[in-house]
Design an enzyme around this catalytic site. Structure first.
Site, short mmCIF file in Angstrom:
data_model
loop_
_atom_site.label_atom_id
_atom_site.label_comp_id
_atom_site.label_asym_id
_atom_site.label_seq_id
_atom_site.Cartn_x
_atom_site.Cartn_y
_atom_site.Cartn_z
N SER A 38 65.85 82.75 24.67
CA SER A 38 65.38 81.26 24.81
C SER A 38 65.76 80.59 26.10
CB SER A 38 65.69 80.45 23.71
OG SER A 38 67.50 80.55 23.55
N HIS A 78 58.97 84.39 24.71
CA HIS A 78 59.99 83.70 23.98
C HIS A 78 59.28 82.91 22.67
CE1 HIS A 78 62.18 79.26 23.32
NE2 HIS A 78 62.85 80.48 22.47
N GLU A 83 56.03 81.02 24.42
CA GLU A 83 56.30 80.84 25.70
C GLU A 83 56.18 82.16 26.49
OE1 GLU A 83 59.79 78.44 26.12
OE2 GLU A 83 58.85 76.58 26.44
N ASN A 129 62.93 73.89 25.35
CA ASN A 129 64.23 73.61 24.95
C ASN A 129 64.52 72.63 26.51
OD1 ASN A 129 64.34 75.02 22.70
ND2 ASN A 129 65.00 77.04 23.77
#
Ligand code: T1G
Length: 695
Positions: free
Chosen positions: A405, A426, A438, A476
């Site tokens: 991540s 991801h 992702e 993130n």
């Protein structure tokens, strides 16, 4: 006649076939073709007129690309009235998806037949609208008020069999839509049937529409269109037919002018555009039929579940037979959900768990896989060890993916002899439910390997977004920034509970502190410890009040206590009084005099942080376009869809005001509030983020 509607005459039955691929949207040429076709059928002395769609579907709605532009005559409501008033028997023969204006046209014809696989609905609420051509007035007359409210406010697609039960259609017949339509018209003529305008059916009894309106508004978390749909159906029950149409059109036109309509239509087109990257135009992906998954924890089991449900075979590699069995149990548990929802039957469940899934404890078992994805512990050393072993056993041409991540894909790729075959995939937990993926493209990643990542995303029915390599990729990284902005506001005087409420009022399902409790406070604790160990940058603010909660074993929902206290069996928690004391102590320790924050202050700071970091992510090329960031926030972080995404929202509130807010905040915290160069550039040039989407 415009060739958007193909006119033919079969004896005394006229036939109109829509020819406007890909979905026979009711654009201007189609509407003109319908008006001309009705007149021609009447002039030809036909007794009946059949309307159907060529290609994949009956009309799938108004042409969404016309919205926001001046409406062009003939308007769809008038086409509907013209159909309904015709002395001919008019039949709709439906297949594919009769949606929105498409279903409204069908309801304006006199009889409706569909093939078994057809689906129909009024999905306008998903575009920030309501039906605008009589759907909310005619549907209650054929299906009743409750069924109509359900379809109008949910926008769901109704299968033909259910539509038949509801009275929306009259017949179901297998076969070619044009043929079954002509056969039905023949029957009607032979049986002496007459035109049957829905407008002549009685209006149904009303219900407590104020209660239904309030319920729709609450369920929509601020989205207006479902609640407006309730008022339009209320008009159908309480007003004469033509007045009800006027009421519906007024409500529709009001919504057409809202930012919510602009935001939701932006989301509609962006979720289709985001996975179509110009740089991958014409690049053929590698074929993937056999998947390898390393690590059968929550993420690995979720990824394996999604792959199995999409028809891929999966080799699940774990470190021991017991761990492999535990992974299989997790996968079976996930598939039980699909079984309960009718996505698979018992035989399918057994095939997936006993045949399509293979357990393994040796890397050699991955030698036949076309693509291998690891979902092991988030530690660089561990990942590198996995990729060294993969490099030794994977077949030439296999794609090697990491589900990390935030770790550096380029560093991971560097330990293999084939960095061009390495990328990040991801997924978001739970991986078989969350739609966001992702696709993290490294420096060395080959174009066809990136294309393979997107092809896998499409196969798994994900919204795949390309990301470059940086700490946290797109989602993130942006989350970390707006989460920090919230933490700073708490240190400076705001309550975490006030912030959570402001953000749920904005349309998020949960505020940032409730989300932290859900994800686990230990995750943030580990990140803070990692960053302290690496050394915080000059000017960065730190806080330890949450660490104290963690040191006492309070990690949020999973321990029952965090920012909120969770009573057994209740999802929603109540504020934990201990937190306010911890915050007060921290402020005192840091010599901070708490200031008041209005709800508007909180919203603007929170969103300014999100937009500013998003602008950096686009400016650095980590995200290809602003719409890419919007889709990440919509599909991975619960950003309210009716705002379109953070950068669409920024365009609508005005970039100049946001930039001046950021500059004002930077006066007291220049480290955190460095304006994004791209934001400054767009403001200076008088452009919007959306201008960059058209590039
Ligand atoms: N208008 C214009 N373009 C449309 C469109 C539409 N209604 N529907 C789809 N497209 C494009 C889409 O952008 C894509 O383009 C291509 O068609 C294939 O779509 C007055 C006001 C029909 C279930 O909301 O739900 O009627 O990317 O990739 O997965 O009351 O499209 O190829 O360039 O989605 O097979 C109401 C919206 C309109 C239906 C097919 N109708 N469309 O799904 O293909 S408002 C809708 C869909 C209205 C009236 C009101 C789906 C689909 P491109 P796709 P798909």
């Amino acid at each position: 006649m415009a060739d958007a509607m193909l006119y033919t005459l079969e004896g005394d039955i006229a036939v109109l076939g829509a020819q406007n691929p890909p979905v026979n949207a009711l654009g201007l040429a189609v509407r003109q073709g319908l008006m001309e076709g009705i007149a021609r059928a009447e002039a030809d002395g036909a007794k009946a007129l059949v309307i159907y769609g060529t290609g994949r579907t009956y009309f799938a709605g108004a042409d969404i690309r016309e919205f926001g532009k001046p409406p062009m005559d003939p308007y769809l409501p008038d086409v509907c009235l013209r159909l309904e008033a015709s002395p001919l028997i008019i039949v709709s023969a439906m297949h594919g998806t009769a949606l929105g204006g498409g279903l409204e046209v069908a309801l304006s014809t006199h009889y409706r037949i569909a093939v078994p696989s057809a689906r129909m609905g009024l999905p306008e609420v998903h575009l920030g609208l309501i039906p605008g051509a009589g759907g909310t007035v005619r549907l209650p007359r054929v299906a009743g008020v409750m069924a109509a409210l359900d379809m109008v406010t949910s926008g769901r697609h109704v299968p033909a069999a259910e539509a038949l039960d509801m009275g929306v259609i009259d017949r179901i017949a297998d076969g070619d839509p044009r043929e079954i339509g002509i056969a039905y018209a023949r029957d009607l003529i032979d049986s002496g049937a007459a035109p049957r305008p829905v407008s002549e059916l009685p209006a149904p009894e009303g219900i407590d529409f104020d209660a239904a309106y309030a319920a729709a508004l609450a369920k929509g978390r601020g989205q207006l269109s479902p609640a407006y749909g309730v008022r339009a159906v209320q008009g159908a029950c309480e007003l004469p037919f033509l007045d009800a149409l006027k009421r519906e059109r007024a409500l529709f036109s009001e919504l057409m002018e809202t930012d919510q309509r602009k935001g939701m239509i932006h989301a509609f087109f962006s979720e289709r555009a985001v996975s179509k990257l110009p740089e991958l135009e014409g690049v053929a992906p590698r074929d993937v039929q056999a998947l390898g998954v390393i690590g059968g924890g929550t993420m690995g089991a979720g990824i394996a579940t999604a792959a199995l449900l999409s028809g891929l075979s999966v080799v699940m590699l774990e470190m021991s037979p017991e761990a492999a069995q535990a992974a299989k149990d997790r996968i079976a548990g996930n598939l039980q959900g699909a079984l309960k929802r009718g996505k698979i039957d018992q035989a399918g469940f057994e095939h997936l768990t006993e045949k399509a899934l293979t357990l393994a404890t040796e890397y050699d078992a991955l030698a036949g896989a076309d693509l291998i994805i690891e979902a092991v512990f988030e530690e660089m050393a561990v990942k590198k060890e996995v990729f060294r072993k993969l490099d030794a056993v994977a077949k030439p041409g296999a794609v090697l993916a990491s589900n990390t991540s935030y770790l550096d894909i380029d560093e991971i790729a560097s330990v293999t002899s084939r960095p061009a075959d390495v990328l990040g995939l991801h997924f978001f937990s739970p991986a078989h439910v969350m739609k966001l993926l992702e696709v993290v493209v490294g420096e060395a990643t080959a174009p066809e390997v990136a294309a393979t990542g997107f092809a896998l995303g499409k196969r798994l029915k994900k919204i795949a977004v390309r990301s470059g390599v940086c700490d946290g990729f797109i989602g993130n990284r942006i989350l970390s920034t707006y989460r920090t902005a919230a933490d700073h506001m708490v240190l400076d005087g705001a309550s975490p509970y006030q912030i959570d409420k402001v953000m749920t009022d904005f349309g998020f399902a949960m505020g940032p502190f409730a989300v932290a409790d859900l994800a686990g406070l230990d995750i943030g604790w580990a990140v803070r410890k990692r960053k302290r160990a690496e050394g915080l940058p000059e000017g960065a603010r730190d806080s330890t009040y949450v660490d104290k909660l963690c040191e006492d074993g309070h990690f949020g929902q999973k321990t029952g206590t965090g920012f909120y206290i969770y009573e057994a069996g209740k999802r929603a928690g109540v504020p934990n009084p201990q937190v306010d004391d911890l915050i007060a102590a921290e402020r005192a320790e840091q010599g901070i005099t708490p200031q008041d924050f209005s709800d508007d202050d909180i919203l603007r700071r929170y969103m300014a942080a999100m937009v500013n970091e998003a602008a950096k992510v686009v400016g650095e090329g980590i995200a290809r376009r602003p719409l890419d960031v919007d889709m990440v926030l919509l599909f991975g972080y619960g950003f309210p869809r009716f705002n379109g995404g953070p950068l669409k929202w920024a365009d609508m509130v005005g970039l100049e005001g946001l930039l001046s807010d950021i500059k004002a905040y930077a006066e007291t915290d220049p480290h955190f509030w460095t304006p994004a160069p791209l934001l400054e550039q767009l403001v200076a040039e008088g452009r919007t983020f959306d201008d960059l989407n058209k590039g």
